[in-house]
Design an enzyme around this catalytic site. Structure first.
Site, PDB file in Angstrom:
ATOM      1  N   LYS A 137      38.063  23.993  43.252  1.00 48.86           N
ATOM      2  CA  LYS A 137      36.890  24.750  42.838  1.00 48.86           C
ATOM      3  C   LYS A 137      37.181  25.661  41.639  1.00 48.86           C
ATOM      4  O   LYS A 137      36.420  25.733  40.700  1.00 48.86           O
ATOM      5  CB  LYS A 137      36.451  25.621  44.033  1.00 48.86           C
ATOM      6  CG  LYS A 137      34.993  25.898  44.149  1.00 48.86           C
ATOM      7  CD  LYS A 137      34.650  26.532  45.511  1.00 48.86           C
ATOM      8  CE  LYS A 137      35.480  27.746  45.852  1.00 48.86           C
ATOM      9  NZ  LYS A 137      35.094  28.373  47.131  1.00 48.86           N
ATOM     10  N   LYS A 138      38.317  26.389  41.716  1.00 50.01           N
ATOM     11  CA  LYS A 138      38.583  27.438  40.713  1.00 50.01           C
ATOM     12  C   LYS A 138      39.783  27.140  39.814  1.00 50.01           C
ATOM     13  O   LYS A 138      40.087  27.922  38.911  1.00 50.01           O
ATOM     14  CB  LYS A 138      38.845  28.784  41.416  1.00 50.01           C
ATOM     15  CG  LYS A 138      37.654  29.306  42.219  1.00 50.01           C
ATOM     16  CD  LYS A 138      37.909  30.701  42.772  1.00 50.01           C
ATOM     17  CE  LYS A 138      36.760  31.183  43.630  1.00 50.01           C
ATOM     18  NZ  LYS A 138      37.015  32.472  44.270  1.00 50.01           N
TER      19      LYS A 138
HETATM   20  N1  CTP Z   1      31.221  39.292  48.516  1.00 49.74           N
HETATM   21  C1  CTP Z   1      30.357  40.421  48.572  1.00 49.74           C
HETATM   22  N2  CTP Z   1      30.596  41.482  47.743  1.00 49.74           N
HETATM   23  C2  CTP Z   1      31.640  41.466  46.888  1.00 49.74           C
HETATM   24  C3  CTP Z   1      32.523  40.357  46.834  1.00 49.74           C
HETATM   25  C4  CTP Z   1      32.277  39.272  47.670  1.00 49.74           C
HETATM   26  O1  CTP Z   1      29.395  40.442  49.328  1.00 49.74           O
HETATM   27  N3  CTP Z   1      31.807  42.516  46.087  1.00 49.74           N
HETATM   28  C5  CTP Z   1      30.931  38.144  49.372  1.00 49.74           C
HETATM   29  C6  CTP Z   1      30.629  36.883  48.559  1.00 49.74           C
HETATM   30  O2  CTP Z   1      29.292  36.890  48.097  1.00 49.74           O
HETATM   31  C7  CTP Z   1      30.901  35.786  49.570  1.00 49.74           C
HETATM   32  C8  CTP Z   1      32.053  36.395  50.427  1.00 49.74           C
HETATM   33  O3  CTP Z   1      32.067  37.815  50.143  1.00 49.74           O
HETATM   34  O4  CTP Z   1      29.757  35.563  50.391  1.00 49.74           O
HETATM   35  C9  CTP Z   1      33.392  35.779  50.068  1.00 49.74           C
HETATM   36  O5  CTP Z   1      33.546  35.912  48.679  1.00 49.74           O
HETATM   37  P1  CTP Z   1      34.825  35.448  47.864  1.00 49.74           P
HETATM   38  O6  CTP Z   1      34.397  34.487  46.791  1.00 49.74           O
HETATM   39  O7  CTP Z   1      35.890  35.036  48.764  1.00 49.74           O
HETATM   40  O8  CTP Z   1      35.249  36.855  47.189  1.00 49.74           O
HETATM   41  P2  CTP Z   1      35.165  37.375  45.701  1.00 49.74           P
HETATM   42  O9  CTP Z   1      35.662  38.787  45.706  1.00 49.74           O
HETATM   43  O10 CTP Z   1      33.794  37.140  45.127  1.00 49.74           O
HETATM   44  O11 CTP Z   1      36.245  36.436  44.983  1.00 49.74           O
HETATM   45  P3  CTP Z   1      36.438  35.979  43.456  1.00 49.74           P
HETATM   46  O12 CTP Z   1      36.610  37.212  42.613  1.00 49.74           O
HETATM   47  O13 CTP Z   1      37.685  35.119  43.485  1.00 49.74           O
HETATM   48  O14 CTP Z   1      35.208  35.171  43.062  1.00 49.74           O
END
Ligand code: CTP
Length: 130
Positions: free
Chosen positions: A45-46
């Site tokens: 994915k990333k």
């Molecule tokens: N999430 C949230 N608030 C944040 C960060 C994440 O509500 N500030 C939620 C995302 O919307 C998702 C869940 O936590 O439903 C898991 O998110 P994940 O992608 O694992 O975390 P991220 O911090 O968004 O990671 P990345 O920076 O790698 O995208």
């Protein structure tokens, strides 16, 4: 009030935004089931592996008091099967995914919750790196 709420994510380098979405998801139902995406799924994915390995991420999520059950999410396409398998009546995702899971609304309710502002795994990694 829903019965079984399901949500999915990587939950790498666990932070308060993760905690808040799990808390809010749990408060919408009687129990919360969480699909933690595998290292391989994240790579596809990333284009990078998570900092914490899948078994560690799984263990952390399992220990959160809002979470009833965890499993490894091996495939993004299998979400419908996971929803059926765990008999979820609500799918919760952060609003960074707004609209992306509407196709599952014939299986259960689909709800997007606002993200906690100003924090993400990527931001934490960047901050430590600096
Ligand atoms: N999430 C949230 N608030 C944040 C960060 C994440 O509500 N500030 C939620 C995302 O919307 C998702 C869940 O936590 O439903 C898991 O998110 P994940 O992608 O694992 O975390 P991220 O911090 O968004 O990671 P990345 O920076 O790698 O995208």
């Amino acid at each position: 009030m829903y019965k079984t709420v399901i949500t999915f994510g990587t939950f790498d380098v666990f932070h308060v935004g993760h905690l808040k979405i799990l808390e809010r998801a749990r408060n919408l139902g009687t129990s919360l089931v969480v699909g933690v995406s595998t290292d391989a799924l994240n790579y596809s994915k990333k284009g990078r592996y998570p900092v914490y390995q899948e078994e560690e991420r799984l263990e952390i999520i399992k220990a959160i008091r809002y979470v009833e059950y965890v499993f490894l999410e091996h495939s993004l396409e299998a979400k419908g099967e996971y929803i059926r398998q765990y008999e979820a009546d609500l799918l919760v995702m952060g609003d960074d995914w707004e609209g992306r899971f509407d196709q599952f609304s014939d299986l259960c309710e689909v709800m997007y919750l606002p993200r906690t502002p100003a924090i993400s795994t990527t931001a934490v990694i960047e901050k430590i790196r600096l």
